[in-house]
Design a protein around this motif. Structure first.
Motif, PDB file in Angstrom:
ATOM      1  N   UNK A 179       0.711  -1.311   0.177  1.00 10.62           N
ATOM      2  CA  UNK A 179      -0.093  -0.111  -0.051  1.00 10.62           C
ATOM      3  C   UNK A 179       0.681   1.282   0.091  1.00 10.62           C
ATOM      4  N   UNK A 180       0.448   2.429  -0.610  1.00  5.04           N
ATOM      5  CA  UNK A 180       1.244   3.429  -0.551  1.00  5.04           C
ATOM      6  C   UNK A 180       0.631   4.288   0.269  1.00  5.04           C
TER       7      UNK A 180
ATOM      8  N   UNK B 185      16.587   5.720 -10.732  1.00  5.97           N
ATOM      9  CA  UNK B 185      17.131   5.059  -9.791  1.00  5.97           C
ATOM     10  C   UNK B 185      16.192   4.297  -8.690  1.00  5.97           C
ATOM     11  N   UNK B 186      15.032   5.226  -8.304  1.00  2.00           N
ATOM     12  CA  UNK B 186      14.105   4.702  -7.410  1.00  2.00           C
ATOM     13  C   UNK B 186      13.441   3.479  -8.111  1.00  2.00           C
TER      14      UNK B 186
ATOM     15  N   UNK C 197      10.966  -4.167  -3.399  1.00  7.91           N
ATOM     16  CA  UNK C 197      10.028  -3.311  -2.834  1.00  7.91           C
ATOM     17  C   UNK C 197       8.973  -2.824  -3.959  1.00  7.91           C
ATOM     18  N   UNK C 198       7.741  -2.707  -3.321  1.00  8.14           N
ATOM     19  CA  UNK C 198       6.669  -1.951  -4.484  1.00  8.14           C
ATOM     20  C   UNK C 198       6.414  -0.574  -4.231  1.00  8.14           C
ATOM     21  N   UNK C 199       7.071  -0.075  -3.035  1.00  3.43           N
ATOM     22  CA  UNK C 199       6.926   1.476  -2.945  1.00  3.43           C
ATOM     23  C   UNK C 199       8.102   2.053  -2.175  1.00  3.43           C
ATOM     24  N   UNK C 200       8.063   3.288  -1.896  1.00  4.49           N
ATOM     25  CA  UNK C 200       9.125   3.860  -1.162  1.00  4.49           C
ATOM     26  C   UNK C 200       8.908   3.666   0.296  1.00  4.49           C
TER      27      UNK C 200
END
Length: 234
Positions: free
Chosen positions: A116-117, A208-209, A218-221
Motif C-alpha cells: 500500500x502507498x 534510480x528509485x 519493494x513495491x513502494x518508497x
C-alpha cells in the motif's frame, strides 16, 4: 515520507491536470456511496468503478485500470491486505490507499508491507482524503498522523540481528549512487529533494528509485525506507 496535507504545484490547478482514475473497494454500500459523492465533485478525479470485496477488486483493476484504489481491510472472501498483495503482481498495478476504521498497529505495518502507498482512517476529513489521492497518484506515500507515529515507533525499535543482516545484504547489491538514493528515500525525501541534494535530474532520480524497487524487492518508497532503517543506516 508525506503526511496528509494540501498538495499542489505552482501554476497548476486541479482543472488543468489529467483525471486520476479511482476505484473504491468497501463492503459497506454507504461508505462506497459517500466516497463516490465526495470524489465525484472533483474536477481532476474520476471514479471508474466500485467493488464489495478483494476478489471484485482484482476484477475491477483488470477491467477499469484505476490509478488509485481506496481499499478497505475487513471484507468477505478476500480481505484488503491480501487483495493489495495480489494487486502488486498485476501488470498494471495501481497505487493503493488503505482506508479503514481500524488503526491497529499491525494493520499499518501489514498494509505497507503488502504494498500500500497510503494508510488513512475513515474519519479523515474529506479534503485530506482528496489530497491524499492526488499525492499518491503522483508517487508520494501518504500516512495519517496516527499511522505515521506507528511506523516511526516500528522503525525506532531495535531491529533483530536477523532482520538487520537481511536488510544489509539487500543493500549490498546496490551501486554507490543507488545506495545514496536509498538513504535519501529512507530519510523521507521527495524525488525533487533528492535531485537537489545529489545534483541529479528528477528523471534520473526516478530511474534510480525504479531500480531500487527491483533490487530490494519493494513495491513502494515506504518499503525502501523500512529496509534502510532495518539496516541501521538512518
Amino acid at each position: 515520507m508525506a503526511t496528509v496535507g494540501p498538495v499542489s504545484s505552482p501554476g497548476t490547478t486541479p482543472e488543468s491536470l489529467a483525471k486520476i482514475k479511482v476505484g473504491i473497494v468497501d463492503d459497506d454500500p454507504l461508505v462506497r456511496s459517500a466516497l463516490g459523492l465526495m470524489l465525484g465533485g472533483q474536477a481532476d478525479i474520476e471514479v471508474v468503478g466500485e467493488a464489495t470485496d478483494g476478489q471484485e477488486a482484482l476484477a475491477l483493476v483488470r477491467t477499469s485500470a484505476p490509478d488509485v484504489v481506496l481499499m478497505d481491510i475487513r471484507m468477505p472472501r478476500i480481505n484488503g491486505l491480501e487483495a493489495t498483495r495480489r494487486l502488486m503482481s498485476e501488470p498494471q498495478k495501481p497505487r493503493v490507499i488503505v482506508l479503514t476504521t481500524f488503526g491497529a498497529d499491525e494493520y499499518v505495518v501489514d498494509a505497507l508491507a503488502a504494498g500500500a502507498d497510503g494508510f488513512l482512517l475513515k474519519d479523515t476529513p474529506p479534503p485530506e482524503i482528496v489530497s491524499a489521492i492526488r499525492a499518491v497518484a503522483a508517487g508520494e506515500p501518504i500516512l495519517s498522523p496516527k499511522a505515521t507515529r506507528t511506523l516511526i515507533t516500528r522503525l525506532r525499535a531495535e531491529p533483530t540481528g536477523e532482520r538487520a543482516a537481511a536488510a544489509g545484504r539487500r543493500l549490498e547489491a546496490l551501486t554507490e549512487r543507488e545506495h545514496e538514493v536509498a538513504l535519501a528515500v529512507g530519510r523521507g525525501l521527495s524525488n525533487a529533494e533528492i535531485a537537489k541534494e545529489l545534483y541529479l535530474s528528477i528523471p534520473t532520480v526516478k530511474a534510480h528509485v525504479s531500480r531500487l524497487f527491483d533490487k530490494l524487492g519493494a513495491t513502494n518508497r515506504v518499503q525502501i525506507a523500512i529496509t534502510v532503517h532495518d539496516a541501521g543506516l538512518v
